[in-house]
Enzyme design. Structure first.
Site, PDB file in Angstrom:
ATOM      1  CD1 TRP A 103      42.793  43.148  42.440  1.00  0.00           C
ATOM      2  CD2 TRP A 103      44.760  42.231  42.977  1.00  0.00           C
ATOM      3  NE1 TRP A 103      43.732  43.632  41.568  1.00  0.00           N
ATOM      4  CE2 TRP A 103      44.944  43.096  41.868  1.00  0.00           C
ATOM      5  CE3 TRP A 103      45.851  41.541  43.480  1.00  0.00           C
ATOM      6  CZ2 TRP A 103      46.197  43.283  41.279  1.00  0.00           C
ATOM      7  CZ3 TRP A 103      47.094  41.716  42.897  1.00  0.00           C
ATOM      8  CH2 TRP A 103      47.258  42.587  41.800  1.00  0.00           C
ATOM      9  CG  ASP A 173      43.561  44.059  49.771  1.00  0.00           C
ATOM     10  OD1 ASP A 173      43.845  45.270  49.827  1.00  0.00           O
ATOM     11  OD2 ASP A 173      43.909  43.317  48.834  1.00  0.00           O
ATOM     12  CE  LYS A 197      45.173  49.303  43.715  1.00  0.00           C
ATOM     13  NZ  LYS A 197      45.503  49.341  42.291  1.00  0.00           N
TER      14      LYS A 197
END
Length: 361
Positions: A103, A173, A197
């Site tokens: 990511w 992030d 999430k």
């Protein structure tokens, strides 16, 4: 009553059952208004009240200082990979990024479309099994910002420390570990997180932005991607994802009932401790991540004999232990144990792992 499975999906992930039950109860008739929350105008007094309460609850949970704006926007973290440089990276400047996995590399690749990106540190030298210490970082004091991913959902690496960036804004992030344990928001210029999430359903992204960073977007930045436009319009420049916002607000209330982020941290610590402890004591399962960088949220593991993986997954499915297959890019297994995954789920998984090992070893 329908028996629910234990869901170890990395995202969209498990939601608290109490939240789902409340949403179900209110779905057709929200608070005796005769309509669903999904049918309401986002500018109605009722929905504005829902939105304001969700923001206040999130501020309470994370102790967000007043000089930060909280934005609830469409899209997810991947859109932020472009939105961040469009807002914070002048065309003549550069930004520092830390590479700790898939990511963070995606964020780097996207940011390079808009300017000069310096990869100040990379976990590649450790095969992405450990995070480089800050003494290894090559930061630029003139950088527009420093960006890192606090938890790599796929690889299972997580920072248990906040980097020092001096006067350079720190951008994080936190898609897969926000609200899982306390964090000092004042250390950051910006925090962002895809909702699916630990916050709510997919389609929503939350951004926490220090006010002095607003109003610096490039002239070429689309209006819809300008954080200042979002902030000036209370995240309602256009029609926001109202149902996702409403459900996220319910999750924030649920978190408060669990003792807030501090309460979740105690539970999450115990969940990950039990699972890692079992894996480490077993010769049948392995986790390759350095103990100092192990994720609390996403725990990858492998079987000693990879030929048994499909049998393991089939047996888990039969026991209603769902979504344990590792990401397609790395294989193996992965248990995502976000806030809404109860201790009972982790205990059931360990019981199954023990039984499978006894049967196949």
């Amino acid at each position: 009553m329908t028996k629910r499975a234990y869901n170890f999906c990395a995202g969209p992930a498990a939601l608290p059952e109490a939240v789902l039950q409340q949403a179900q109860k209110e779905l057709l008739d929200w608070q005796s208004k005769g309509v669903s929350i999904m049918e309401m105008s986002h500018r109605s007094d009722e929905f504005v009240g829902v939105a304001n309460q969700a923001e206040q609850d999130l501020r309470d949970l994370l102790s967000i200082p007043e000089h930060y704006k909280v934005l609830f926007m469409q899209g997810g973290a991947s859109q932020q990979f472009a939105q961040i440089p469009l807002n914070f990276l002048p065309e003549s400047s550069s930004a520092d990024y830390i590479d700790t996995g898939i990511w963070s590399r995606k964020s780097i690749d996207e940011a390079r479309r808009y300017g000069n990106i310096n990869v100040a540190a990379s976990a590649k030298k450790y095969d992405y099994f450990s995070i480089p210490g800050q003494n290894e970082w090559q930061l630029n004091k003139q950088a527009a910002y420093v960006h890192y991913t606090t938890n790599e959902t796929i690889g299972g690496l997580q920072f248990d420390w906040i980097p020092e960036s001096g006067d350079v804004p720190l951008v994080a992030d936190m898609s897969s570990d926000i609200l899982s344990r306390p964090v000092d928001v004042s250390r950051f210029g910006m925090i962002y997180a895809g909702a699916q999430k630990n916050i709510g359903p997919s389609g929503l992204v939350v951004a926490i932005v220090r006010e002095d960073l607003l109003g610096k977007a490039r002239a070429s930045c689309p209006t819809m991607l300008d954080y200042k436009v979002a902030a000036d319009n209370g995240s309602m420049y256009n029609t926001p994802p109202t149902f996702s916002w409403y459900l996220s607000g319910l999750v924030f209330k649920w978190l408060k009932e669990q003792g807030g982020v501090e309460g979740m941290a105690k539970l999450n610590f115990e969940k990950q401790r039990l699972l890692y402890e079992y894996i480490d004591k077993s010769d049948f399962y392995t986790n390759p991540i350095s103990k100092s960088a192990r994720s609390w949220m996403n725990i990858p593991f492998r079987l000693a004999d990879a030929r048994l993986e499909q049998a393991f997954l089939a047996g888990a499915q039969e026991r209603a232990l769902l979504n344990l297959q590792g990401h397609r890019s790395v294989g193996g297994m992965r248990a995502s144990i976000y806030n809404a995954v109860p201790m009972a789920a982790v205990e059931a998984l360990i019981d199954y792992m023990r039984a499978f090992e006894k049967e196949k070893a």
